[in-house]
Design an enzyme around this catalytic site. Structure first.
Site, mmCIF file in Angstrom:
data_model
loop_
_atom_site.group_PDB
_atom_site.id
_atom_site.type_symbol
_atom_site.label_atom_id
_atom_site.label_comp_id
_atom_site.label_asym_id
_atom_site.label_seq_id
_atom_site.Cartn_x
_atom_site.Cartn_y
_atom_site.Cartn_z
ATOM 1 N N GLY A 168 43.189 23.037 51.519
ATOM 2 C CA GLY A 168 43.769 24.362 51.341
ATOM 3 C C GLY A 168 42.723 25.455 51.465
ATOM 4 O O GLY A 168 41.553 25.197 51.766
ATOM 5 N N VAL A 183 41.338 27.677 49.166
ATOM 6 C CA VAL A 183 40.251 27.608 48.190
ATOM 7 C C VAL A 183 39.452 26.327 48.387
ATOM 8 O O VAL A 183 38.217 26.333 48.351
ATOM 9 C CB VAL A 183 40.792 27.687 46.753
ATOM 10 C CG1 VAL A 183 39.681 27.436 45.732
ATOM 11 C CG2 VAL A 183 41.442 29.041 46.497
ATOM 12 N N CYS A 195 40.882 35.238 39.216
ATOM 13 C CA CYS A 195 39.922 35.821 40.151
ATOM 14 C C CYS A 195 39.438 37.205 39.724
ATOM 15 O O CYS A 195 38.236 37.487 39.731
ATOM 16 C CB CYS A 195 40.513 35.859 41.556
ATOM 17 S SG CYS A 195 42.256 36.303 41.616
ATOM 18 N N GLN A 243 44.116 44.353 44.668
ATOM 19 C CA GLN A 243 43.951 42.925 44.918
ATOM 20 C C GLN A 243 44.377 42.519 46.329
ATOM 21 O O GLN A 243 45.404 42.959 46.845
ATOM 22 C CB GLN A 243 44.712 42.121 43.857
ATOM 23 C CG GLN A 243 44.103 42.303 42.469
ATOM 24 C CD GLN A 243 44.764 41.492 41.386
ATOM 25 O OE1 GLN A 243 45.041 42.009 40.313
ATOM 26 N NE2 GLN A 243 45.016 40.213 41.630
ATOM 27 N N GLU A 265 49.636 38.746 35.418
ATOM 28 C CA GLU A 265 48.292 39.008 35.938
ATOM 29 C C GLU A 265 47.541 39.984 35.027
ATOM 30 O O GLU A 265 46.337 39.832 34.800
ATOM 31 C CB GLU A 265 48.378 39.561 37.362
ATOM 32 C CG GLU A 265 47.053 39.679 38.084
ATOM 33 C CD GLU A 265 46.559 38.370 38.675
ATOM 34 O OE1 GLU A 265 45.516 38.381 39.339
ATOM 35 O OE2 GLU A 265 47.212 37.322 38.467
ATOM 36 N N LYS A 302 46.489 38.232 31.775
ATOM 37 C CA LYS A 302 45.346 37.332 31.936
ATOM 38 C C LYS A 302 44.022 38.052 31.699
ATOM 39 O O LYS A 302 43.062 37.449 31.201
ATOM 40 C CB LYS A 302 45.339 36.718 33.339
ATOM 41 C CG LYS A 302 46.433 35.695 33.591
ATOM 42 C CD LYS A 302 46.394 35.241 35.056
ATOM 43 C CE LYS A 302 47.511 34.254 35.370
ATOM 44 N NZ LYS A 302 47.509 33.872 36.803
ATOM 45 N N ARG A 345 48.680 44.907 44.412
ATOM 46 C CA ARG A 345 48.357 44.211 45.658
ATOM 47 C C ARG A 345 48.188 45.248 46.764
ATOM 48 O O ARG A 345 49.049 46.106 46.950
ATOM 49 C CB ARG A 345 49.477 43.235 46.027
ATOM 50 C CG ARG A 345 49.162 42.358 47.237
ATOM 51 C CD ARG A 345 48.265 41.207 46.867
ATOM 52 N NE ARG A 345 48.914 40.253 45.977
ATOM 53 C CZ ARG A 345 48.245 39.348 45.250
ATOM 54 N NH1 ARG A 345 46.914 39.280 45.312
ATOM 55 N NH2 ARG A 345 48.899 38.503 44.461
ATOM 56 N N HIS A 353 38.975 41.394 46.156
ATOM 57 C CA HIS A 353 39.606 42.199 45.112
ATOM 58 C C HIS A 353 38.658 43.334 44.712
ATOM 59 O O HIS A 353 37.451 43.126 44.571
ATOM 60 C CB HIS A 353 39.881 41.361 43.864
ATOM 61 C CG HIS A 353 40.954 40.334 44.032
ATOM 62 N ND1 HIS A 353 41.842 40.323 45.081
ATOM 63 C CD2 HIS A 353 41.293 39.272 43.245
ATOM 64 C CE1 HIS A 353 42.682 39.305 44.935
ATOM 65 N NE2 HIS A 353 42.362 38.654 43.834
ATOM 66 N N GLN A 398 37.448 37.146 46.510
ATOM 67 C CA GLN A 398 38.394 36.405 45.674
ATOM 68 C C GLN A 398 38.275 34.900 45.851
ATOM 69 O O GLN A 398 38.592 34.131 44.946
ATOM 70 C CB GLN A 398 39.817 36.876 45.995
ATOM 71 C CG GLN A 398 40.905 36.258 45.129
ATOM 72 C CD GLN A 398 41.569 35.054 45.765
ATOM 73 O OE1 GLN A 398 41.639 34.952 46.987
ATOM 74 N NE2 GLN A 398 42.066 34.144 44.942
#
Length: 370
Positions: A10, A12, A134, A161, A240, A243, A267, A274, A350
């Protein structure tokens, strides 16, 4: 050490593999690659033969490992982690997903900020290490020098972001949206005599049309923004935004006396960096040059950008930072609300410090300590 790698294909995971190759991490481990879909085919070769791909859901295979690094996502963690622990596995679980971050048994890992906590955990039996959100990780990389001295009374973070935080398909959709907008007005753009108001009207019509590509974001992002990320909580925050406070304070070891951190997560049409505009209430009035020194000397990746227009426009942007480990901080100045209020702006990749880098560094720390 036998280290299982899950989710390595993937976005990441691919960045993680690249960084592990660059830092020669594979020289120090016996890698075992797992897959959820291509079991039995040859594993990738990142400098040494790793045999075949194993079944990522096979608990017996996973039990043979000393450590697992997973970038497979939260649903994989939810299914496999408890089953693996219940089967008696006592290895190290290093995870990019958010699922386990707030578990008491887990440490959110960001070693330039909480290395002492990580080492204490390793020496006292902690076996679960999770990468942070992130924006949280990037904010702490930027302002760690203030937090480690206990100088922050509260902080507000307004984020900008990137599409990458939503996933690879969202990055593709952003580019597709850009292309559709350009295609809609390309002839007008080529004509210097065309009216910019006519072009603007056509752009808006294109973005609002039913054929505009929004399968992933749900709405236009190119030429626009989305002032909401993740699900809604009962208090009106998005998850978000929630967090920011809970994860940052856990990383800092401040759950018993947390620093209030809140803001609005937005976003924007950046690809993988970011940015964050930060309002910081300090506990005391500290001269700006001392603040800059504290920030600049905290870690090897943070970089203070002078509060001047030209260098800020060059150095403090996603275009400059993308693909690098640099975490620049700029727009540092005292605010009109008082000399104990600090303004700051920071940018970070990010996919690197925001995701992959803390995972591979955690593995290296475990290897060094064991």
């Amino acid at each position: 050490m036998r280290v299982g790698l899950v989710g390595w294909r993937g976005m990441v995971g691919s960045v993680l593999m690249q960084r592990m190759v660059e830092e020669r991490d594979f020289d120090l481990i016996e890698p075992v690659f797992f897959s959820t879909s291509q079991i039995g085919v040859p594993a990738p070769n990142f400098g040494k033969d790793a045999g075949m791909l194993h079944d990522a859901f096979d608990i017996e295979s996973l039990k043979q490992l000393d450590a697992v690094i997973t970038c497979q996502g939260g649903s994989y963690t939810e299914k496999v982690y408890p089953a693996l622990r219940q089967a008696g596995w006592k290895g190290y679980w290093i995870d990019a997903a958010s699922t386990l971050r707030m578990d008491k048994e887990a440490i959110i890992t960001l070693d330039p900020v909480n290395l002492k906590q990580i080492l204490h955990g390793i020496h006292h039996g902690t076996k679960t290490f999770v990468g942070g959100n992130c924006t949280v990780s990037l904010m702490l990389m930027a302002l760690g020098g203030l937090y480690e001295r206990g100088l922050v009374e509260w902080m507000s973070a307004m984020t900008y972001q990137a599409a990458s935080g939503a996933g690879a398909q969202n990055m593709r959709e952003l580019i597709s949206q850009m292309g559709v907008i350009n295609d809609a007005v390309s002839s007008e753009l080529a004509n210097p005599a065309s009216s910019i108001l006519d072009i603007d009207k056509k752009v808006a019509e294109t973005m609002r049309s039913g054929s505009f590509p929004t399968d992933n974001f749900g709405v236009p992002l190119a030429g626009s923004l989305i002032p909401w990320i993740d699900v809604k909580r009962d208090n009106g925050q998005s998850k978000e935004e929630w967090k920011a406070g809970v994860e940052a304070n856990k990383i800092l070891g401040l759950q018993d006396s947390p620093v209030p951190i809140d803001g609005t997560c937005v976003r924007i049409g950046a690809m993988r960096c970011h940015s964050q505009a930060l309002t910081i209430k300090l506990k005391q009035n500290i001269p700006l040059d001392e603040i800059e020194e504290m920030i600049a000397t905290h870690n090897d990746w943070v970089k203070v950008i002078p509060n001047e227009r030209d260098i800020t426009a060059r150095e403090l942007t996603p275009a400059k930072v993308t693909g690098t480990l640099s975490v620049p901080v700029g727009r540092l100045r005292k605010m009109a609300m008082g000399d104990d209020f600090l303004n700051a702006f920071t940018v970070g990749d990010q996919l690197l410090w925001g995701a992959a880098e803390p995972l591979r560094r955690t593995l290296r720390i475990i290897l060094a300590e064991k």
